[in-house]
Scaffold this motif. Structure first.
Motif, mmCIF file in Angstrom:
data_model
loop_
_atom_site.group_PDB
_atom_site.id
_atom_site.type_symbol
_atom_site.label_atom_id
_atom_site.label_comp_id
_atom_site.label_asym_id
_atom_site.label_seq_id
_atom_site.Cartn_x
_atom_site.Cartn_y
_atom_site.Cartn_z
ATOM 1 N N GLY A 297 0.832 -1.211 0.000
ATOM 2 C CA GLY A 297 0.000 0.000 0.000
ATOM 3 C C GLY A 297 0.863 1.257 0.000
ATOM 4 O O GLY A 297 0.639 2.172 -0.791
ATOM 5 N N ALA A 298 1.889 1.265 0.878
ATOM 6 C CA ALA A 298 2.784 2.419 0.946
ATOM 7 C C ALA A 298 3.480 2.621 -0.394
ATOM 8 O O ALA A 298 3.601 3.754 -0.884
ATOM 9 N N ASN A 299 3.921 1.501 -1.019
ATOM 10 C CA ASN A 299 4.581 1.600 -2.325
ATOM 11 C C ASN A 299 3.660 2.189 -3.382
ATOM 12 O O ASN A 299 4.078 3.010 -4.196
ATOM 13 N N ILE A 300 2.400 1.761 -3.381
ATOM 14 C CA ILE A 300 1.451 2.278 -4.376
ATOM 15 C C ILE A 300 1.295 3.785 -4.211
ATOM 16 O O ILE A 300 1.321 4.537 -5.179
ATOM 17 N N VAL A 301 1.169 4.213 -2.950
ATOM 18 C CA VAL A 301 1.016 5.657 -2.704
ATOM 19 C C VAL A 301 2.236 6.423 -3.227
ATOM 20 O O VAL A 301 2.102 7.433 -3.928
ATOM 21 N N ILE A 302 3.432 5.893 -2.920
ATOM 22 C CA ILE A 302 4.653 6.582 -3.361
ATOM 23 C C ILE A 302 4.743 6.627 -4.882
ATOM 24 O O ILE A 302 5.018 7.674 -5.475
ATOM 25 N N ILE A 303 4.472 5.496 -5.542
ATOM 26 C CA ILE A 303 4.554 5.457 -7.008
ATOM 27 C C ILE A 303 3.541 6.422 -7.620
ATOM 28 O O ILE A 303 3.824 7.139 -8.577
ATOM 29 N N PHE A 304 2.351 6.467 -7.031
ATOM 30 C CA PHE A 304 1.330 7.380 -7.553
ATOM 31 C C PHE A 304 1.801 8.830 -7.445
ATOM 32 O O PHE A 304 1.681 9.614 -8.395
ATOM 33 N N LEU A 305 2.380 9.167 -6.284
ATOM 34 C CA LEU A 305 2.890 10.528 -6.104
ATOM 35 C C LEU A 305 3.982 10.836 -7.121
ATOM 36 O O LEU A 305 4.052 11.946 -7.654
ATOM 37 N N ILE A 306 4.828 9.834 -7.397
ATOM 38 C CA ILE A 306 5.905 10.055 -8.365
ATOM 39 C C ILE A 306 5.333 10.296 -9.768
ATOM 40 O O ILE A 306 5.768 11.202 -10.472
ATOM 41 N N THR A 307 4.323 9.509 -10.177
ATOM 42 C CA THR A 307 3.742 9.735 -11.511
ATOM 43 C C THR A 307 3.072 11.103 -11.587
ATOM 44 O O THR A 307 3.096 11.762 -12.618
ATOM 45 N N MET A 308 2.486 11.532 -10.462
ATOM 46 C CA MET A 308 1.891 12.884 -10.447
ATOM 47 C C MET A 308 2.971 13.941 -10.632
ATOM 48 O O MET A 308 2.819 14.879 -11.414
ATOM 49 N N GLY A 309 4.079 13.764 -9.895
ATOM 50 C CA GLY A 309 5.191 14.707 -10.009
ATOM 51 C C GLY A 309 5.765 14.714 -11.410
ATOM 52 O O GLY A 309 6.040 15.760 -11.983
ATOM 53 N N TYR A 310 5.884 13.518 -11.981
ATOM 54 C CA TYR A 310 6.422 13.378 -13.331
ATOM 55 C C TYR A 310 5.545 14.152 -14.330
ATOM 56 O O TYR A 310 6.048 14.872 -15.194
ATOM 57 N N SER A 311 4.225 14.028 -14.181
ATOM 58 C CA SER A 311 3.308 14.722 -15.095
ATOM 59 C C SER A 311 3.487 16.228 -14.972
ATOM 60 O O SER A 311 3.495 16.957 -15.974
#
Lengths: 229, 133
Positions: B89-103
């Motif tokens: 769950g923590a990993n999913i949250v982090i990856i999601f934040l990274i894709t948001m930042g990337y966008s």
């Protein structure tokens, strides 16, 4: 009214010269700008050699970013009308005057459609299927009928230029922008044009990315109609 | 400490060695985070994120009973699964934040590239006009 033709170009060394010369021949007084999207071939060199009006992007942005640069240039230089045209020779400049007239008549966007008078290059069967799907989707979501939703041959007025400067989709922008404009109740009209098979270059849509394209555009059209009022 | 990492993974008696290994790895990780932050290879936003993650790992390593309690609360039978759910769950949250930042970054880069290209065009035209005069 001041008109600008925006011509995005990515690896179009084979046809850019013909396209511009044909444009100058048919519309000698019109301004144009080529947006070289960091082509890997000789496109920029050909433009410079022939003294074409060109803006060159330092890195490749993709079709959306390139076209938006054209709209930003149009806004910066105070153009009233911007016409988008492909560099590969698919779009015949003889239809520009009709598109401009439609804008002068008060439309916010005039789209050149190859399906009104079913003449000229009609694209492949599979792409026609896609186009008709987006057409139905936009009709369903916004109530507005656009037959050639993927047409990149279109003219817009100042109001739409400003909207496009603010936000423009990254890739496969046409259906999405049409949906946004339809939802925002901008005045949209379609005019018959005949398109030609491309004289060089390759389509940005390849078999391998066509599924991505299909889903991305469908989703983008759907979300666009959700978020706009 | 009644509960150990082994206790949550199997149902055996507590094994101190494994706990110590986990704690050591986490501490090494913390040092690594601080080193790369010092070298400016990681921005403080992410330093804080990873330090927080390390803190969570450390807490779990020291008090494995927390996971068993969590498992009971959310009705997960094997405590180890609760640990996995938590970490994934923590990993999913982090990856999601990274894709948001990337966008967001893509958009910024696009803006920069466009402004740069338009400026270059203006300079070119100015130079041409100066040369004409």
């Amino acid at each position: 009214m001041k008109c600008l033709v925006i011509i995005p170009a990515f690896n179009e060394e084979k046809c850019i010269k013909n396209t511009i010369e044909r444009l100058k021949e048919i519309e000698p007084n019109i301004d144009y700008v080529i947006i070289n999207d960091c082509s890997k071939d000789e496109t920029l060199k050909i433009c410079k050699e022939n003294n074409f009006n060109v803006i060159s992007l330092p890195v490749n942005l993709g079709i959306g970013g390139a076209v938006q640069t054209g709209y930003l240039y149009a806004k910066e230089n105070d153009y009233d009308i911007a016409i988008q045209m492909d560099a590969d020779g698919q779009h015949n400049p003889k239809y520009i005057s009709n598109l401009v007239k439609a804008i002068e008549a008060g439309n916010d966007i005039a789209i050149g459609s190859r399906f009104i008078v079913k003449k000229g290059f009609q694209s492949t069967a599979i792409r026609r299927l896609g186009i008709s799907f987006y057409s139905k989707l936009i009709k369903f979501l916004t109530g507005i009928k656009i037959s050639d939703t993927t047409s990149g041959f279109r003219a817009v007025n100042r109001r739409t230029i400003e909207l496009f400067c603010k936000s423009y989709p990254v890739d496969y922008p046409e259906p999405e922008t049409n949906a946004i404009l339809a939802k925002k109740k901008y005045k949209i009209c379609e005019l018959p044009v005949e398109m030609e098979a491309r004289s060089g270059g390759v389509s940005s849509i390849t078999p391998s990315n066509s599924i991505y394209y299909a889903i991305k555009v469908g989703l983008a059209v759907f979300i666009a109609t959700l978020s706009e009022k | 400490m009644e509960h150990s990492v082994l206790h949550i993974i199997g149902d055996k008696k507590m094994d101190l060695t494994l706990q110590i290994i986990l704690i050591v790895i986490t501490i090494v990780f913390v040092f690594f985070i601080i080193t790369v932050t010092k070298k400016k290879q990681l921005s403080y936003r992410f330093t804080m994120l990873w330090l927080f993650m390390s803190l969570c790992l450390l807490t779990i390593a020291i008090f494995p009973g927390l996971i068993s309690t969590l498992a009971k609360i959310v009705h997960i039978e094997v405590p180890a699964n609760a640990l996995f759910v938590l970490l994934i769950g923590a990993n999913i949250v982090i990856i999601f934040l990274i894709t948001m930042g990337y966008s967001k970054h893509s958009e910024k880069i696009t803006k920069l590239v466009q402004t740069n290209a338009l400026l270059e065009k203006r300079i070119e035209e100015l130079e041409r006009n100066i040369n004409k005069e």
